[in-house]
Design a protein around this motif. Structure first.
Motif, PDB file in Angstrom:
ATOM      1  N   LYS A 147       0.667  -1.182   0.135  1.00 18.08           N
ATOM      2  CA  LYS A 147       0.026  -0.015  -0.149  1.00 18.08           C
ATOM      3  C   LYS A 147       0.789   1.349  -0.053  1.00 18.08           C
ATOM      4  CE  LYS A 147      -3.702   2.308   2.298  1.00 18.08           C
ATOM      5  NZ  LYS A 147      -4.581   2.445   3.670  1.00 18.08           N
ATOM      6  N   GLN A 148       1.888   1.402   0.801  1.00 17.78           N
ATOM      7  CA  GLN A 148       2.795   2.203   0.975  1.00 17.78           C
ATOM      8  C   GLN A 148       3.585   2.630  -0.374  1.00 17.78           C
ATOM      9  OE1 GLN A 148       3.214   4.664   3.174  1.00 17.78           O
ATOM     10  NE2 GLN A 148       4.792   5.803   1.858  1.00 17.78           N
ATOM     11  N   LYS A 149       3.883   1.354  -1.011  1.00 21.22           N
ATOM     12  CA  LYS A 149       4.692   1.320  -2.487  1.00 21.22           C
ATOM     13  C   LYS A 149       3.666   2.302  -3.342  1.00 21.22           C
ATOM     14  CE  LYS A 149       7.712  -1.317  -5.199  1.00 21.22           C
ATOM     15  NZ  LYS A 149       8.298  -2.728  -5.049  1.00 21.22           N
ATOM     16  N   ILE A 150       2.430   1.759  -3.559  1.00 22.03           N
ATOM     17  CA  ILE A 150       1.478   2.152  -4.248  1.00 22.03           C
ATOM     18  C   ILE A 150       1.374   3.849  -4.216  1.00 22.03           C
ATOM     19  CG2 ILE A 150      -1.198   2.341  -4.833  1.00 22.03           C
ATOM     20  CD1 ILE A 150      -1.212  -0.633  -4.264  1.00 22.03           C
ATOM     21  N   ILE A 151       1.471   4.202  -2.935  1.00 17.73           N
ATOM     22  CA  ILE A 151       1.247   5.798  -2.722  1.00 17.73           C
ATOM     23  C   ILE A 151       2.567   6.457  -3.384  1.00 17.73           C
ATOM     24  CG2 ILE A 151       1.337   7.352  -0.923  1.00 17.73           C
ATOM     25  CD1 ILE A 151      -0.331   5.540   0.804  1.00 17.73           C
ATOM     26  N   GLU A 152       3.657   5.760  -3.218  1.00 14.32           N
ATOM     27  CA  GLU A 152       4.918   6.124  -3.422  1.00 14.32           C
ATOM     28  C   GLU A 152       4.902   6.379  -5.082  1.00 14.32           C
ATOM     29  OE1 GLU A 152       8.156   3.946  -2.072  1.00 14.32           O
ATOM     30  OE2 GLU A 152       7.838   4.577  -0.157  1.00 14.32           O
ATOM     31  N   TYR A 153       4.428   5.363  -5.893  1.00 12.22           N
ATOM     32  CA  TYR A 153       4.024   5.496  -7.485  1.00 12.22           C
ATOM     33  C   TYR A 153       3.344   6.589  -7.755  1.00 12.22           C
ATOM     34  CZ  TYR A 153       5.952   0.683  -8.095  1.00 12.22           C
ATOM     35  OH  TYR A 153       6.740  -0.454  -8.171  1.00 12.22           O
ATOM     36  N   GLY A 154       2.292   6.827  -7.050  1.00 15.12           N
ATOM     37  CA  GLY A 154       1.438   8.216  -7.393  1.00 15.12           C
ATOM     38  C   GLY A 154       2.055   9.244  -7.119  1.00 15.12           C
ATOM     39  N   GLN A 155       2.744   9.559  -5.999  1.00 15.75           N
ATOM     40  CA  GLN A 155       3.752  10.593  -5.579  1.00 15.75           C
ATOM     41  C   GLN A 155       4.836  10.823  -6.662  1.00 15.75           C
ATOM     42  OE1 GLN A 155       4.760   9.509  -1.566  1.00 15.75           O
ATOM     43  NE2 GLN A 155       3.150  10.746  -0.831  1.00 15.75           N
ATOM     44  N   ASP A 156       5.191   9.836  -7.125  1.00  4.80           N
ATOM     45  CA  ASP A 156       6.546   9.893  -7.850  1.00  4.80           C
ATOM     46  C   ASP A 156       6.079  10.468  -9.482  1.00  4.80           C
ATOM     47  OD1 ASP A 156       8.378   9.079  -6.218  1.00  4.80           O
ATOM     48  OD2 ASP A 156       8.219   6.893  -7.159  1.00  4.80           O
ATOM     49  N   VAL A 157       4.776   9.933  -9.501  1.00  6.43           N
ATOM     50  CA  VAL A 157       4.155  10.536 -11.270  1.00  6.43           C
ATOM     51  C   VAL A 157       3.955  12.067 -10.951  1.00  6.43           C
ATOM     52  CG1 VAL A 157       2.273  10.478 -12.577  1.00  6.43           C
ATOM     53  CG2 VAL A 157       3.481   8.132 -11.857  1.00  6.43           C
ATOM     54  N   THR A 158       3.241  12.301  -9.817  1.00 10.21           N
ATOM     55  CA  THR A 158       2.741  13.707  -9.765  1.00 10.21           C
ATOM     56  C   THR A 158       3.954  14.585  -9.427  1.00 10.21           C
ATOM     57  OG1 THR A 158       2.307  13.393  -7.349  1.00 10.21           O
ATOM     58  CG2 THR A 158       0.460  13.023  -8.709  1.00 10.21           C
ATOM     59  N   PHE A 159       4.944  14.257  -9.002  1.00 11.17           N
ATOM     60  CA  PHE A 159       6.289  15.021  -8.859  1.00 11.17           C
ATOM     61  C   PHE A 159       6.995  15.075 -10.400  1.00 11.17           C
ATOM     62  CE2 PHE A 159      10.903  15.251  -8.159  1.00 11.17           C
ATOM     63  CZ  PHE A 159      10.693  16.537  -7.416  1.00 11.17           C
ATOM     64  N   GLU A 160       6.824  14.185 -11.118  1.00 12.03           N
ATOM     65  CA  GLU A 160       7.650  14.343 -12.203  1.00 12.03           C
ATOM     66  C   GLU A 160       6.869  15.265 -13.188  1.00 12.03           C
ATOM     67  OE1 GLU A 160       8.183  10.428 -14.051  1.00 12.03           O
ATOM     68  OE2 GLU A 160       9.380   9.581 -12.180  1.00 12.03           O
ATOM     69  N   LEU A 161       5.610  15.133 -12.974  1.00 16.04           N
ATOM     70  CA  LEU A 161       4.619  16.166 -13.813  1.00 16.04           C
ATOM     71  C   LEU A 161       4.716  17.675 -13.326  1.00 16.04           C
ATOM     72  CD1 LEU A 161       1.725  13.535 -14.676  1.00 16.04           C
ATOM     73  CD2 LEU A 161       3.467  14.286 -16.233  1.00 16.04           C
ATOM     74  N   GLY A 162       4.994  17.765 -12.184  1.00 17.25           N
ATOM     75  CA  GLY A 162       5.044  18.944 -11.466  1.00 17.25           C
ATOM     76  C   GLY A 162       3.666  19.561 -11.279  1.00 17.25           C
TER      77      GLY A 162
END
Length: 517
Positions: free
Chosen positions: A293-308
């Motif tokens: 579950k935490q890893k899934i949250i990290e995937y979402g955070q990484d994508v939003t960070f990369e897109l700004g």
């Protein structure tokens, strides 16, 4: 007796002499102290007098110094005042000169105004004469031509209007053709430019994962006594373990990427831990599910960070991360959403639209696919409901609803997202139709078992050739398990199309557990 008296007399004489000597000494000492005190007092008085004289001298010097400074400041102020007076006098003289100059200019302007007035009167007289001549000529022309002024003007205006209508129609038609050609050309250039600016890898999602083993002996430990370990792993994870002659490797097979990833992490942790038995397998599986579950949250955070992009609800971030474990025709859904967001941002920048809003709409356009296996409805309907739940912008909601043409686009950004979605899906190698059909068939196969009462979970394994149905032992007995197997078989035969045969295995397991304290 005489000696005693003599001794006493001597003692008395000694005492008297001692007292006299002591008195003399004290007197001499007192006189010396008095002299010293007088000398000290005199010396102190002299020092005080000296200090008074020094202070008086310093005071006089300070007063003299202050007076000199004051005189200097007064002189400086007087000089400044004198300079200011000189400047004021000079300015007054210049003002007087300027005043004289303005007076002369005013007199010259008055003279010129008088001359202009005279010329204006002459011009008015000449104009009156010209108007009279024009009127006479106009009357003469009307007599010669037989047309009045108004009738001639109407004829000319009608002719001009007819000619202008033709020219305007031709001009509009030419501009429309040019605009269509330019719009098509510009659109092609923008799409090609956007595709060139965003270069992504070709999708290569598979349905198997290979886990490396430290040695071939580990295969036997994974299988366990009478196969109990491998059965436990397959039962709780829903993933098929393929242990063949491949050296130092085990293959995990499942159409669901999330199950496959949980099984991979669980198996790798078991191998590192070394303790492989059913209880330990279940403990690690539960722990990995929580960590995932935490890893899934990290995937979402990484994508939003990369897109700004910012200001996402934490629950929405988790749903975005779940897209990493969903596929669409073999294309990773999170990678596809990220790609659509990038393309939407590039197209929006080309058209002068809001880049951040276009990226946000592109990222969330397929958000419904993250939970479409949990909620009934199409991924478009689920995505719209999620966007409304998290209070997204109306343009984002419309982009989600219209990217497959289910409703009309109300903004340029909605159209941009639909174009970016088509670009991402249609590029070479992006999607695999056969893989999507395969995954859909396995999902339908599992849904058949999950719909039956008393079933805890259902797993399709062996590439869909076997369906394992785990039932709740407290609700289903052994006879009921056979009935469930037959019911699943009949539903599969009547509702699904599949190649070959499918083996249905109903698993009913009862455990008795106690904890020693």
């Amino acid at each position: 007796m005489d000696k005693v008296l003599f001794s006493i007399l001597l003692i008395v004489i000694g005492l008297v002499i001692g007292l006299v000597v002591s008195f003399v000494i004290n007197y001499i000492r007192g006189s010396l102290i008095s002299k010293k005190a007088e000398n000290l007092i005199n010396q102190t008085k002299k020092e005080i007098d000296k200090l008074k004289r020094d202070a008086a001298i310093e005071q006089k010097e300070e007063a003299h110094r202050f007076k000199m400074d004051l005189d200097r400041e007064i002189r400086e102020k007087k000089e400044e005042i004198k300079e200011s007076e000189n400047r004021l006098l000079q300015r007054e003289e210049s003002i007087n000169k300027r005043d004289e100059m303005y007076q002369k200019r005013e007199l010259a302007l008055d003279e010129r105004e008088d001359k202009l007035s005279e010329k204006l009167e002459e011009i008015q007289n000449e104009k009156s004469k010209v108007d009279e001549i024009k009127k006479e000529q106009l009357v003469l022309l009307e007599k010669i031509s037989g047309f009045s002024k108004e009738k001639a003007r109407d004829l000319v205006m009608a002719k001009v209007k007819e000619d202008m209508n033709k020219e305007i129609s031709e001009f509009i038609r030419e501009r429309e053709n040019e605009a269509k050609l330019e719009a098509d050309k510009k659109a092609r250039e923008m799409i090609v430019s956007s595709m060139q600016k965003y270069a992504a890898d070709i999708a290569s999602d598979q349905t198997v994962t290979v886990v490396d083993l430290p040695n071939d002996e580990m295969k036997g430990r994974i299988i366990g006594r009478e196969g109990r370990n491998i059965r436990t792993i397959e039962a709780i994870t829903g993933v098929d373990l393929i242990i063949d002659d491949t050296p130092e490797a085990v293959v995990l097979s499942s159409f669901d990427p999330l199950r496959r990833e949980i099984a991979r992490v669980t198996l790798e942790t078991l191998i590192k831990d070394g303790r492989i038995h059913p209880t330990r397998i279940e403990e690690l599986y539960d722990k990995v599910c929580k960590d995932m579950k935490q890893k899934i949250i990290e995937y979402g955070q990484d994508v939003t960070f990369e897109l700004g992009l910012t200001k996402f609800d934490s629950e929405l971030i988790e749903i975005i991360g779940k897209l990493h474990f969903r596929t669409s025709y073999g294309q990773n859904a999170l990678q596809h959403s990220k790609e659509v967001a990038e393309l939407s941002g590039i197209l929006a920048a080309e058209l002068g639209e809001n880049v951040a809003l276009a990226k946000r709409a592109g990222l969330l356009h397929d958000i419904g696919k993250a939970i479409d296996h949990e909620i009934e409805g199409s991924h478009v309907e689920i995505g719209v409901d999620l966007a409304k739940k998290f209070k997204e912008n109306e343009i984002v909601i419309n982009a989600i609803a219209s990217h497959h043409g289910d409703c009309q686009a109300i903004s340029v950004i909605s159209t941009i997202v639909a174009i970016a979605d088509a670009l991402s899906a249609s590029r070479p190698g992006a999607r695999n139709d056969s893989l999507e059909n395969y995954i859909k068939r396995l999902s339908q196969l599992e849904e058949v078992g999950n719909e039956i009462k008393g079933v805890e979970k259902t797993y399709a394994v062996q590439a869909g050739r076997e369906l394992r149905v785990v039932v709740k032992p407290e609700e289903v007995d052994d006879l009921e398990a056979h009935r469930i197997a037959r019911e699943v078989k009949e539903k599969i035969e009547s509702n699904l199309k599949y190649p070959g045969t499918i083996k249905i295995t109903v698993i009913r397991e009862t455990r008795a557990m106690e904890e020693a304290k």
